[in-house]
Design a protein around this motif. Structure first.
Motif, PDB file in Angstrom:
ATOM      1  N   VAL A 129       0.834  -1.209   0.000  1.00  0.00           N
ATOM      2  CA  VAL A 129       0.000   0.000   0.000  1.00  0.00           C
ATOM      3  C   VAL A 129       0.869   1.260   0.000  1.00  0.00           C
ATOM      4  O   VAL A 129       0.551   2.255  -0.666  1.00  0.00           O
ATOM      5  N   ALA A 130       1.998   1.225   0.704  1.00  0.00           N
ATOM      6  CA  ALA A 130       2.910   2.379   0.714  1.00  0.00           C
ATOM      7  C   ALA A 130       3.419   2.668  -0.700  1.00  0.00           C
ATOM      8  O   ALA A 130       3.461   3.824  -1.152  1.00  0.00           O
ATOM      9  N   ALA A 131       3.784   1.604  -1.416  1.00  0.00           N
ATOM     10  CA  ALA A 131       4.235   1.777  -2.804  1.00  0.00           C
ATOM     11  C   ALA A 131       3.092   2.285  -3.679  1.00  0.00           C
ATOM     12  O   ALA A 131       3.290   3.117  -4.581  1.00  0.00           O
ATOM     13  N   MET A 132       1.866   1.813  -3.380  1.00  0.00           N
ATOM     14  CA  MET A 132       0.688   2.237  -4.130  1.00  0.00           C
ATOM     15  C   MET A 132       0.444   3.737  -3.975  1.00  0.00           C
ATOM     16  O   MET A 132       0.095   4.431  -4.941  1.00  0.00           O
ATOM     17  N   VAL A 133       0.637   4.243  -2.773  1.00  0.00           N
ATOM     18  CA  VAL A 133       0.408   5.675  -2.508  1.00  0.00           C
ATOM     19  C   VAL A 133       1.397   6.534  -3.292  1.00  0.00           C
ATOM     20  O   VAL A 133       1.021   7.547  -3.890  1.00  0.00           O
ATOM     21  N   VAL A 134       2.664   6.130  -3.317  1.00  0.00           N
ATOM     22  CA  VAL A 134       3.682   6.878  -4.078  1.00  0.00           C
ATOM     23  C   VAL A 134       3.307   6.916  -5.556  1.00  0.00           C
ATOM     24  O   VAL A 134       3.379   7.965  -6.221  1.00  0.00           O
ATOM     25  N   TYR A 135       2.875   5.776  -6.075  1.00  0.00           N
ATOM     26  CA  TYR A 135       2.473   5.658  -7.479  1.00  0.00           C
ATOM     27  C   TYR A 135       1.298   6.596  -7.781  1.00  0.00           C
ATOM     28  O   TYR A 135       1.272   7.289  -8.802  1.00  0.00           O
ATOM     29  N   GLU A 137     -10.490  -2.578  -1.037  1.00  0.00           N
ATOM     30  CA  GLU A 137     -11.695  -1.884  -1.524  1.00  0.00           C
ATOM     31  C   GLU A 137     -11.656  -0.379  -1.254  1.00  0.00           C
ATOM     32  O   GLU A 137     -11.946   0.422  -2.145  1.00  0.00           O
ATOM     33  N   PRO A 138     -11.258   0.064  -0.043  1.00  0.00           N
ATOM     34  CA  PRO A 138     -11.154   1.509   0.166  1.00  0.00           C
ATOM     35  C   PRO A 138     -10.058   2.159  -0.682  1.00  0.00           C
ATOM     36  O   PRO A 138     -10.169   3.327  -1.053  1.00  0.00           O
ATOM     37  N   VAL A 139      -9.006   1.382  -0.992  1.00  0.00           N
ATOM     38  CA  VAL A 139      -7.968   1.943  -1.862  1.00  0.00           C
ATOM     39  C   VAL A 139      -8.553   2.199  -3.254  1.00  0.00           C
ATOM     40  O   VAL A 139      -8.316   3.244  -3.869  1.00  0.00           O
ATOM     41  N   LYS A 140      -9.351   1.233  -3.748  1.00  0.00           N
ATOM     42  CA  LYS A 140     -10.018   1.415  -5.043  1.00  0.00           C
ATOM     43  C   LYS A 140     -10.987   2.595  -4.983  1.00  0.00           C
ATOM     44  O   LYS A 140     -11.126   3.356  -5.948  1.00  0.00           O
ATOM     45  N   ARG A 141     -11.672   2.720  -3.834  1.00  0.00           N
ATOM     46  CA  ARG A 141     -12.600   3.851  -3.673  1.00  0.00           C
ATOM     47  C   ARG A 141     -11.843   5.169  -3.729  1.00  0.00           C
ATOM     48  O   ARG A 141     -12.314   6.150  -4.297  1.00  0.00           O
ATOM     49  N   LEU A 142     -10.649   5.176  -3.141  1.00  0.00           N
ATOM     50  CA  LEU A 142      -9.828   6.387  -3.183  1.00  0.00           C
ATOM     51  C   LEU A 142      -9.329   6.662  -4.595  1.00  0.00           C
ATOM     52  O   LEU A 142      -9.110   7.811  -4.976  1.00  0.00           O
ATOM     53  N   VAL A 143      -9.147   5.585  -5.376  1.00  0.00           N
ATOM     54  CA  VAL A 143      -8.785   5.763  -6.791  1.00  0.00           C
ATOM     55  C   VAL A 143      -9.889   6.543  -7.500  1.00  0.00           C
ATOM     56  O   VAL A 143      -9.639   7.517  -8.211  1.00  0.00           O
ATOM     57  N   ASP A 144     -11.140   6.088  -7.288  1.00  0.00           N
ATOM     58  CA  ASP A 144     -12.281   6.786  -7.896  1.00  0.00           C
ATOM     59  C   ASP A 144     -12.364   8.217  -7.388  1.00  0.00           C
ATOM     60  O   ASP A 144     -12.684   9.145  -8.143  1.00  0.00           O
ATOM     61  N   PHE A 145     -12.073   8.393  -6.092  1.00  0.00           N
ATOM     62  CA  PHE A 145     -12.155   9.729  -5.505  1.00  0.00           C
ATOM     63  C   PHE A 145     -11.132  10.672  -6.132  1.00  0.00           C
ATOM     64  O   PHE A 145     -11.436  11.836  -6.398  1.00  0.00           O
ATOM     65  N   THR A 146      -9.914  10.170  -6.388  1.00  0.00           N
ATOM     66  CA  THR A 146      -8.895  11.053  -6.956  1.00  0.00           C
ATOM     67  C   THR A 146      -9.295  11.523  -8.347  1.00  0.00           C
ATOM     68  O   THR A 146      -9.109  12.692  -8.700  1.00  0.00           O
TER      69      THR A 146
END
Length: 576
Positions: free
Chosen positions: A170-176, A291-300
Motif C-alpha cells: 500500500v505504501a508503494a501504491m500511494v507513491v504511485y 476496496e477503500p484503496v479502489k474507492r480512493l482511486v475513484d475519488f482522486t
C-alpha cells in the motif's frame, strides 16, 4: 488551493443536517462491513469446535445477526446514495444560482470577450462535477479511512508479520498514485477547455442555423465542428493515457496484496505461526483493505474533475463587476429626462484608441435628438453610456444634473427604454415577451401597450392571440412584428428617456411606416435619442447631430444641415 477548498466547504453550511447524517450512515455502514469478517472468524475458529447442538444454535443466531447487519448496511448505503445526492443537487442549485446571478452583474465589456458556450459549460457540466465531488468526496474519504485503519488494526492483531505485506505494498501504491495525480490534473483541465470550445461551436452554429442553410454551408459547419471535436479527443487521449496507467497500476497493486498475503500466510502456516481460520479471516480483510484503496482511486479521479471545475467556477466568481453601484448611490423614482454629456471620452478596454473624444452635449427634457454619422463614429456607444452599459473613460454623463455613476443602476436603467435594430425576443408567448417590460403588469396593461405600439391587430390574428408561442428569438414573426413587440415592451415600461438604435433600418417600406408611427407615438413627451441610418426617417427632427471621429461635427435641422453642405449633406447625397 487551500483557499479554494475552504470556500468550497462553505457550501455545506445550509445543509449541515444532511451532511452529518450522511457521514453518520457512512461510518455505520463501514463499521458493519468491518464487523462481519470478525464474526466469520469466531464461527470458523471457535463455534465449529463446540458440541453439535450448541454449535448449531449459535451458528443460527450469528447467521441471523449477520443478515440483520447486512440489512443495516443496505439501509446505510441507500441513505448515503439518495440523500447524499439530494444534498449534492441542492449545493449544485445554490452554486448555479450564484454564478448565474454573477453573470447578470457583469458588464457588456465582459460579454464582449466571452463565448456563450464557455459560459454555459461553467453552469452545466462543471457544476455537476463539483456537486458530485462535494457529495461523494467526504463520504468516500470517511468510509475509506475507517475501513483502511480498521482493517489495518485487525490485521495487526491477527498476525503482525503477515500484516507487513499489505502495508508495504500500500505504501508503494500511494507513491504511485501521488505521482500520476499531478499528471491527470493538468490533463483534466485541458479537457474542460476543449469541451467548452465545443459548446461554443454548437451554440454558434445552431443559433445561426438559418444563415448556415441559406448558404448551403452544412458541410463547412461539420468541418469546423470536426476540428474542435478532434481536439477534444486528443485532449482526452492524453488524460486517458495517464488514467490507464493509474487504474491498471492500482488494480495490479490490489491483486498483489492478495497474492503476497496468501504466499506469506502459507509460509507462516507451514511454520505453525498461523491457523487456517486466521488466514481465511486475513484474506477476507484484504478485501476490506483493498476496496477503500479502489474507492480512493475513484475519488482522486472525481477530485480532479470536480476541483478543476471549481477552479473554473472561481475564475468567473472572482471577476469583479466593473460597473456597479457606488456605496452612496442615490435612488431615482422618476427622472425628468434631461441628459448631459460633459467632455465625454471613451475607449474599449482592449483597445486604447478612443471611440469618443471630448463630446459635449446637452439634451433638454422631452427633446427629440437624432444622431447620424458613418459606421464606427460612436453613435451607439454614445447612447450606451447613458444606461451605463459601459462607463466613460473620461468626462461625465448626467441625468437631471446627477452623474449617472451616482445613481443606483436598477433605478437608472428603469428610466431608459431601448428599441434596437436587432430585436431580441425570448422563447415563449407574445404576452410574456411584452410583459418583460414590466413583469408585474396586468393583462389589461399589456394589451394597452400593444395597442399603443400598433401591435394588437396582428397579435389577435395569430392562432392563439397573446398566448401564441413565437419560437426561439421570435422566429415565427416577421421583422416588423418583432419590432412592434419590442416597442410595446418599452410602452409598458413607460420610461422618460428613449433610445432608438436604427430601429427601422432592417424593415421593408410598409413595415417601416407602421413601426415609425409606433416610435413617434412612443417618443411623445419623452427625451428621445434616435440613431439613424436611413436619413429619411429623421427629416422632421428639430435637432440632428452629426457624429464623427472628432466628436459632434455639425448640429441643426435637416434643412439647415443640407444648406451647410458639410458632412450631413455628403451622407444625404450618398443615400439619395
Amino acid at each position: 488551493m487551500r483557499e479554494n477548498l475552504k470556500k468550497m466547504v462553505t457550501y455545506y453550511k445550509p445543509y449541515k443536517g444532511l451532511f452529518y447524517s450522511d457521514m453518520f450512515f457512512a461510518i455505520l455502514g463501514a463499521a458493519v462491513t468491518l464487523a462481519i469478517p470478525l464474526i466469520v472468524r469466531y464461527i470458523t475458529g471457535s463455534v465449529v469446535n463446540r458440541p453439535l447442538q450448541e454449535a448449531t444454535g449459535l451458528i443460527m443466531k450469528l447467521g441471523i445477526l449477520m443478515v440483520v447487519m447486512i440489512l443495516v448496511e443496505l439501509g446505510c448505503n441507500f441513505y448515503i446514495s439518495y440523500f447524499g445526492h439530494i444534498m449534492g443537487a441542492k449545493i449544485e442549485h445554490d452554486m448555479r444560482q450564484e454564478i448565474f446571478g454573477h453573470y447578470q452583474k457583469l458588464s457588456f465589456a465582459f460579454f464582449d470577450n466571452q463565448k456563450v458556450g464557455h459560459l454555459l459549460s461553467r453552469v452545466t457540466s462543471d457544476l455537476f462535477d463539483i456537486s458530485e465531488l462535494l457529495h461523494h468526496g467526504p463520504e468516500n474519504i470517511v468510509i475509506s479511512c475507517i475501513k483502511l485503519i480498521g482493517a489495518f488494526v485487525i490485521l495487526l492483531t491477527i498476525n503482525p508479520k503477515l500484516a507487513l505485506v499489505p502495508i508495504l505494498i500500500v505504501a508503494a501504491m500511494v507513491v504511485y498514485a501521488v505521482f500520476l495525480n499531478g499528471k491527470m490534473k493538468n490533463a483534466f483541465k485541458d479537457n474542460r477547455r476543449k469541451i467548452a470550445d465545443i459548446n461554443g461551436q454548437i451554440e454558434d452554429s445552431l443559433s445561426g442555423i438559418r444563415v448556415v442553410k441559406s448558404f448551403g454551408n452544412e458541410t463547412e459547419e461539420m468541418r469546423k465542428f470536426e476540428v474542435g471535436n478532434s481536439r477534444f479527443v486528443q485532449s482526452k487521449r492524453k488524460s486517458y493515457w495517464y488514467m490507464g496507467f493509474y487504474n491498471s497500476g492500482m488494480g495490479a497493486f490490489s491483486t498483489l496484496i492478495t497474492v503476497g498475503s496468501l504466499i506469506a500466510g502459507a509460509f507462516l502456516m507451514t511454520e505453525q505461526q498461523l491457523s487456517a481460520a486466521d488466514l481465511v479471516t486475513f484474506l477476507l480483510y484484504i478485501n476490506n483493505f483493498t476496496e477503500p484503496v479502489k474507492r480512493l482511486v475513484d475519488f482522486t479521479e472525481q477530485f480532479q474533475n470536480g476541483y478543476s471545475g471549481y477552479e473554473r467556477f472561481r475564475e468567473i466568481m472572482n471577476i469583479a463587476p466593473d460597473i456597479a453601484d457606488r456605496p452612496d448611490a442615490v435612488h431615482v423614482e422618476r427622472a425628468r429626462g434631461e441628459v448631459e454629456f460633459d467632455h465625454v471620452c471613451f475607449h474599449y478596454e482592449d483597445n486604447p484608441e478612443e471611440v469618443l473624444r471630448d463630446v459635449n452635449l446637452s439634451v433638454k427634457e422631452g427633446e427629440y435628438v437624432a444622431l447620424v454619422g458613418s459606421s464606427g463614429a460612436g453613435k451607439t456607444t454614445l447612447c450606451s453610456l447613458i444606461p451605463r452599459f459601459y462607463d466613460t473613460t473620461g468626462g461625465t454623463v448626467r441625468l437631471d444634473g446627477t452623474d449617472v455613476k451616482d445613481i443606483c443602476l436598477k433605478d437608472l436603467r428603469s428610466q431608459i427604454g431601448i428599441v434596437q435594430q436587432d430585436v431580441y425576443l425570448f422563447a415563449g408567448t407574445i404576452i410574456e415577451n411584452i410583459r418583460y417590460g414590466r413583469p408585474d403588469a396586468t393583462d389589461e396593461e399589456v394589451v394597452a401597450a400593444a395597442r399603443a405600439a400598433n401591435a394588437h391587430e396582428f397579435i389577435m390574428s395569430m392562432p392563439e392571440g397573446y398566448q401564441t408561442d413565437i419560437g426561439q428569438r421570435g422566429v415565427k414573426l416577421s421583422g416588423g412584428q418583432k419590432q412592434r413587440l419590442s416597442i410595446a415592451r418599452v410602452f409598458l415600461k413607460n420610461p422618460p428617456v428613449l433610445i432608438f438604435d436604427e430601429a427601422t433600418s432592417a424593415l421593408d417600406n410598409e413595415s417601416e411606416r407602421v413601426v415609425q408611427e409606433s416610435l413617434e407615438s412612443l417618443a411623445r413627451n419623452r427625451t428621445t435619442f434616435v440613431i439613424a441610418h436611413r436619413l429619411s426617417t429623421i427629416r422632421n427632427a428639430r435637432r440632428i447631430l452629426v457624429l464623427t471621429e472628432d466628436g459632434i461635427a455639425e448640429e441643426g435641422t435637416h434643412k439647415e444641415l443640407l444648406e451647410r453642405n458639410g458632412v450631413y449633406a455628403h451622407l444625404y447625397q450618398l443615400q439619395f
